[in-house]
Design an enzyme around this catalytic site. Structure first.
Site, PDB file in Angstrom:
ATOM      1  N   ASP A  37      35.944  -7.080 -51.191  1.00  0.00           N
ATOM      2  CA  ASP A  37      35.908  -5.776 -52.055  1.00  0.00           C
ATOM      3  C   ASP A  37      36.500  -4.551 -51.446  1.00  0.00           C
ATOM      4  OD1 ASP A  37      33.931  -5.279 -50.285  1.00  0.00           O
ATOM      5  OD2 ASP A  37      32.221  -5.026 -51.734  1.00  0.00           O
ATOM      6  N   GLY A  38      36.632  -4.522 -50.183  1.00  0.00           N
ATOM      7  CA  GLY A  38      37.209  -3.381 -49.426  1.00  0.00           C
ATOM      8  C   GLY A  38      36.284  -2.694 -48.686  1.00  0.00           C
ATOM      9  N   ARG A  95      41.163  21.778 -46.144  1.00  0.00           N
ATOM     10  CA  ARG A  95      41.874  22.944 -46.699  1.00  0.00           C
ATOM     11  C   ARG A  95      40.864  23.447 -47.772  1.00  0.00           C
ATOM     12  NH1 ARG A  95      47.610  20.236 -48.053  1.00  0.00           N
ATOM     13  NH2 ARG A  95      46.567  18.379 -47.802  1.00  0.00           N
ATOM     14  N   ASP A 168      53.476  31.106 -45.124  1.00  0.00           N
ATOM     15  CA  ASP A 168      52.568  31.931 -45.794  1.00  0.00           C
ATOM     16  C   ASP A 168      51.765  32.490 -45.187  1.00  0.00           C
ATOM     17  OD1 ASP A 168      50.747  29.924 -44.703  1.00  0.00           O
ATOM     18  OD2 ASP A 168      50.865  28.604 -46.575  1.00  0.00           O
ATOM     19  N   LYS A 191      53.994  33.802 -50.132  1.00  0.00           N
ATOM     20  CA  LYS A 191      53.828  32.386 -50.998  1.00  0.00           C
ATOM     21  C   LYS A 191      52.918  32.510 -52.125  1.00  0.00           C
ATOM     22  CE  LYS A 191      51.916  28.234 -49.823  1.00  0.00           C
ATOM     23  NZ  LYS A 191      51.465  27.208 -48.907  1.00  0.00           N
ATOM     24  N   THR A 222      52.944  17.955 -49.336  1.00  0.00           N
ATOM     25  CA  THR A 222      54.277  17.560 -50.142  1.00  0.00           C
ATOM     26  C   THR A 222      55.649  18.016 -49.621  1.00  0.00           C
ATOM     27  OG1 THR A 222      53.973  19.460 -51.506  1.00  0.00           O
ATOM     28  CG2 THR A 222      52.695  17.714 -52.168  1.00  0.00           C
TER      29      THR A 222
HETATM   30  C1  R5P Z   1      48.855  25.777 -46.666  1.00  0.00           C
HETATM   31  O1  R5P Z   1      48.035  26.580 -46.317  1.00  0.00           O
HETATM   32  C2  R5P Z   1      49.237  24.719 -45.573  1.00  0.00           C
HETATM   33  O2  R5P Z   1      49.069  25.629 -44.099  1.00  0.00           O
HETATM   34  C3  R5P Z   1      50.477  24.179 -45.754  1.00  0.00           C
HETATM   35  O3  R5P Z   1      51.522  25.244 -45.710  1.00  0.00           O
HETATM   36  C4  R5P Z   1      50.465  23.419 -47.000  1.00  0.00           C
HETATM   37  O4  R5P Z   1      49.102  22.797 -47.185  1.00  0.00           O
HETATM   38  C5  R5P Z   1      51.586  22.456 -47.138  1.00  0.00           C
HETATM   39  O5  R5P Z   1      51.340  21.775 -48.293  1.00  0.00           O
HETATM   40  P1  R5P Z   1      52.900  21.268 -49.118  1.00  0.00           P
HETATM   41  O6  R5P Z   1      53.570  20.717 -47.944  1.00  0.00           O
HETATM   42  O7  R5P Z   1      52.471  20.431 -50.136  1.00  0.00           O
HETATM   43  O8  R5P Z   1      53.426  22.423 -49.653  1.00  0.00           O
END
Ligand code: R5P
Length: 312
Positions: A37-38, A95, A168, A191, A222
Site C-alpha cells: 500500500d506504499g 515557502r 524578486d 515580481k 516551475t
Molecule cells: C520565491 O520566493 C523563490 O525564491 C523562487 O523564486 C520561487 O519559488 C521559484 O518558483 P517558480 O520556479 O515556480 O517560479
C-alpha cells in the site's frame, strides 16, 4: 569520543554516497522498503547504540521523503543512537513560513516540529528559503550556504562586463552577497505573484543593458520566475544570461522549459535534489564536500561558520 555513522534515506543517495566518500566511511547499512500500500518500513542492519548518527535525506516531493526521514530518526532513537542529526539538503515546505493570509498553515514550522518530535537532536540544512526557519527548531540547527562553492565556479567562468540579478525582492539579500563578493552591480526584479505558481515581472530596478547577467535564486520550482526574469532582462538589452540556483526542484516540465528557453545561456545548480535527466544547459556543482566538512566538524564539536564565510 563517540563513534559516528552516516545513514541515508532514498531521496538523494548519490549525494549521500559522495558525502560518505569524502569523509572516507561507508554508509550505514539500512533496509528501507515499501509495503504494497506504499507504507514505508525502515531497519538499521547494524548496531547503532551510543553512536553519533547523521541521517541524510532531502525532503522534496513526494511527502514520503519526509516521512522516510521521520521513520529513520524514530528508528535510530529506538535503537539507542546517542545523538541523531538530520542532515536535510533540501528542506521542503519552507515557502509557507508565515501567516501571510488568514486561515493558512505555517508549514515550515509544522515540519520543524515533526522532525524535532521524531527525535532529532540537531539539524544541518543549506540555503533555507528564509534564514529565520532555523528559529522554528527548538534544537540546534546549522544553516550552510552553497554560495562559496557556486561563486568559486562562477569565478572560473572568467566573465567580464557582468552584473548580478535578484529575480524578486526575497532573493535580493542573497544576490547582493554574490554581487559584493564578485565585485559587480546588482539589479532587482520587481515580481508579482497573482496566484500560486504564476509570476509577473513588473519592473527592473537597475540597468542591465549591454551587460552579461547572473540571476541568483535559492530555488527553481516551475521555472516561471527564472525564465520570465531572463526574458525581461533580455528585452531590456542584457547580453548573455547565466543562472545560479541552489535547489533544482524542477516540478512539472520545468526542466524542459529551461532547456528550451533561448534567454538563458547556462544554469548552475547544486545536488541537493537529484536531476531527473541530464541537460547540456545545466551544470551541477556538488555541495557534498561542504556537508561532509559540516558533519565532521559537528561530530568534533568544532566551529562550522568558516565553511560559509561570505559577507551577507
Ligand atoms: C520565491 O520566493 C523563490 O525564491 C523562487 O523564486 C520561487 O519559488 C521559484 O518558483 P517558480 O520556479 O515556480 O517560479
Amino acid at each position: 569520543m563517540l563513534d559516528f555513522k552516516i545513514a541515508s534515506g532514498r531521496s538523494n543517495l548519490p549525494l549521500a554516497r559522495n558525502i560518505a566518500n569524502y569523509i572516507g566511511v561507508e554508509l550505514t547499512d539500512v533496509t528501507i522498503k515499501n509495503f504494497s500500500d506504499g507504507e514505508i518500513w525502515v531497519k538499521y542492519e547494524e548496531n547503532i547504540r551510543g553512536v553519533d548518527l547523521f541521517i541524510i535525506q532531502s525532503t522534496f516531493a513526494p511527502a514520503d521523503n519526509l516521512l522516510e526521514l521521520l521513520l529513520l530518526i524514530d528508528a535510530a532513537k529506538r535503537a539507542s543512537a546517542k545523538r541523531v542529526t538530520a542532515v536535510i539538503p533540501y528542506f521542503a515546505y519552507a515557502r509557507q513560513d508565515r501567516k501571510d493570509q488568514p486561515r493558512v498553515s505555517i508549514s515550515a514550522k509544522l515540519i520543524a516540529n515533526l522532525i524535532t518530535r521524531a527525535g532529532a537532536d540537531r539539524v544541518i540544512m543549506i540555503d533555507l528559503h528564509s534564514s529565520q526557519i532555523q528559529g522554528f527548531f527548538d534544537i540546534p540547527s546549522d544553516h550552510l550556504y552553497a554560495s562559496p562553492v557556486l561563486i568559486r565556479r562562477l569565478l572560473h567562468l572568467g566573465l567580464t562586463n557582468f552584473i548580478v540579478a535578484a529575480p524578486d525582492i526575497g532573493a535580493a539579500k542573497t544576490a547582493r552577497a554574490y554581487a559584493k563578493r564578485l565585485n559587480v552591480d546588482l539589479v532587482i526584479i520587481d515580481k508579482r505573484r497573482p496566484e500560486h505558481n504564476v509570476a509577473e515581472v513588473l519592473n527592473i530596478i537597475g540597468e542591465p543593458e549591454g551587460k552579461n547577467v547572473i540571476i541568483v535564486d535559492d530555488l527553481i520550482d516551475t521555472g516561471t520566475t527564472f525564465i520570465q526574469c531572463a526574458e525581461a532582462l533580455k528585452n531590456r538589452g542584457a547580453l548573455d544570461i547565466y543562472g545560479v540556483c541552489v535547489h533544482p526542484v524542477f516540478s512539472g516540465n520545468a526542466l524542459e522549459k529551461i532547456n528550451s528557453t533561448q534567454a538563458l545561456k547556462k544554469l548552475f545548480v547544486t545536488d541537493t535534489i537529484p536531476l531527473r535527466a541530464e541537460s547540456d544547459k545545466i551544470e551541477v556543482v556538488s555541495v557534498a564536500e561542504l556537508f561532509a566538512e559540516a558533519i565532521i566538524r559537528t561530530h568534533d564539536n568544532r566551529s562550522i561558520s568558516s565553511l560559509f564565510e561570505i559577507e551577507r
